[in-house]
Design an enzyme around this catalytic site. Structure first.
Site, PDB file in Angstrom:
ATOM      1  N   ALA A 255      -7.647   5.768 -43.718  1.00  0.00           N
ATOM      2  CA  ALA A 255      -6.708   5.513 -42.607  1.00  0.00           C
ATOM      3  C   ALA A 255      -7.186   4.435 -41.627  1.00  0.00           C
ATOM      4  CB  ALA A 255      -6.366   6.787 -41.831  1.00  0.00           C
ATOM      5  N   ALA A 256      -8.296   3.783 -41.918  1.00  0.00           N
ATOM      6  CA  ALA A 256      -8.747   2.712 -41.012  1.00  0.00           C
ATOM      7  C   ALA A 256      -7.719   1.573 -40.984  1.00  0.00           C
ATOM      8  CB  ALA A 256     -10.107   2.190 -41.448  1.00  0.00           C
ATOM      9  N   GLY A 257      -7.175   1.238 -42.155  1.00  0.00           N
ATOM     10  CA  GLY A 257      -6.165   0.172 -42.218  1.00  0.00           C
ATOM     11  C   GLY A 257      -4.880   0.583 -41.506  1.00  0.00           C
ATOM     12  N   ASP A 258      -4.471   1.843 -41.688  1.00  0.00           N
ATOM     13  CA  ASP A 258      -3.254   2.332 -41.015  1.00  0.00           C
ATOM     14  C   ASP A 258      -3.443   2.251 -39.502  1.00  0.00           C
ATOM     15  OD1 ASP A 258      -2.716   3.101 -43.651  1.00  0.00           O
ATOM     16  OD2 ASP A 258      -3.317   5.178 -43.316  1.00  0.00           O
TER      17      ASP A 258
HETATM   18  O1  RIB Z   1      -4.207   5.253 -45.935  1.00  0.00           O
HETATM   19  C1  RIB Z   1      -4.684   6.556 -46.075  1.00  0.00           C
HETATM   20  C2  RIB Z   1      -3.606   7.466 -46.588  1.00  0.00           C
HETATM   21  O2  RIB Z   1      -3.240   7.061 -47.896  1.00  0.00           O
HETATM   22  C3  RIB Z   1      -3.990   8.908 -46.722  1.00  0.00           C
HETATM   23  O3  RIB Z   1      -3.767   9.642 -45.553  1.00  0.00           O
HETATM   24  C4  RIB Z   1      -3.198   9.383 -47.927  1.00  0.00           C
HETATM   25  O4  RIB Z   1      -2.267  10.383 -47.634  1.00  0.00           O
HETATM   26  C5  RIB Z   1      -2.529   8.133 -48.483  1.00  0.00           C
HETATM   27  O5  RIB Z   1      -1.232   8.005 -48.063  1.00  0.00           O
END
Ligand code: RIB
Length: 314
Positions: A255-258
């Protein structure tokens, strides 16, 4: 806390929502091998929901549109969005599929391997999309973990209303970027860039070439190419440069990119120049790597501010 965080931009995130099972392991088993895991936990995830919660923790007003199944994971994920202050009225409960589920294997280096069972994320219907745009927003954030048809349709709806689209182009896949409307910023990582352009992204020079290809294919959108621990390569009409990352001890990069894209978007909507917004995104993304799991790792506005203040004093 600087006064600019008092401006709370309105963001619509249309995307995926998953229950993650985070398993810590010494190494990924070979075919036929059994390994003993170090520990596991369940945590809310999904690229779309992660971005929504990240933006909400940074004090944006966030509405999330997507689909969960009619099951315990779906109910728990909906409740989690509510407790994070994310508007869940556009999160539909689908009858025909289970909630998205993602086992994530995390090695001691912090590197992860993710398997996504999309489930109800595939149940977002084209006819759901116009209703997502009933209330005015400052920007729409999209990713590629839901059907591409929905992403393209959302782009058209956004363009028709003059709403800028920020596309986090993950996970890696081939996507008709030329057909995407309303794009203000496109932000893939290295592997996603390779999938979109066929170009490698090892060096800064290669990043620039790939960013130029992405900019051309996306009709002149600004490009922010995420390069992990190296930072992000920024290409706009007036700027072309690498914004360096902040060095941290990574525990889990999930989730670092998100987080990066959400934080960059929030800062940009607050009026920061894009290069400054990218720096803010780098800080939030770096903090997300210092904790295990997707949403448990997302930093608050206070944490990002304190981290940036510490960098200036260092
Ligand atoms: O980017 C990380 C995410 O990728 C995770 O939370 C997983 O659910 C996938 O969607």
């Amino acid at each position: 806390m600087p006064a600019y965080t008092e401006h709370r931009p309105k963001i619509l995130v249309i995307g995926s929502i998953n229950m993650d099972m985070v398993a810590r392991i010494e190494h990924i088993p070979q075919p036929g091998e059994t390994v003993l895991g170090l520990g596991y936990s369940f945590a809310p995830g999904g690229k779309g929901a992660n971005a929504a919660v990240a933006a909400a923790r940074l004090k944006a007003q966030v509405s999330f549109a997507g689909c969960v199944g009619d099951d315990d994971y779906g109910r728990s994920l909906r409740q989690n969005l509510q407790s994070e202050g994310v508007d869940d009225r556009l999160l539909r409960t689908a009858e025909d599929a289970p909630t998205g589920y993602a086992p994530i294997l995390v090695q001691p280096s912090g590197e992860n391997s993710i398997i996504v069972f999309a489930g109800a994320n595939r149940s977002i219907r084209p006819e759901d999309v116009p209703a997502m745009f009933r209330e005015p927003v400052d920007a729409v954030m999209l990713q590629l973990e839901i059907p591409q048809e929905i992403v393209l349709l959302a782009g058209r709806e956004a363009e028709a209303r003059g709403i800028p689209v920020i596309l986090d182009a993950g996970p890696a896949c081939s996507f008709p970027l030329e057909q995407m409307r309303g794009l203000a910023i496109v932000s893939p990582n290295e592997t996603e860039t390779q999938a979109l352009t066929g170009l490698p992204v090892q060096s800064e020079a290669e990043a620039r070439r790939a960013a130029e290809a992405l900019r051309a294919r996306s009709g002149g959108a600004d490009v922010v190419l995420k390069m992990g621990s190296r930072g992000a390569y920024l290409l706009t009409a007036t700027e072309s440069r690498l914004v360096p990352a902040f060095p941290v001890r990574a525990v889990d990069t999930t989730a670092a990119g998100d987080t990066f894209t959400a934080a960059m978007t929030v800062a940009y909507l607050r009026g920061l120049p894009l290069s400054e917004a990218v720096r803010y995104g780098c800080a939030a993304g770096a903090l997300a790597t210092t904790r295990l799991g997707a949403q448990p790792s997302l930093p608050t506005a206070e944490e990002v501010e304190a981290f940036l203040a510490g960098q200036e004093g260092a």
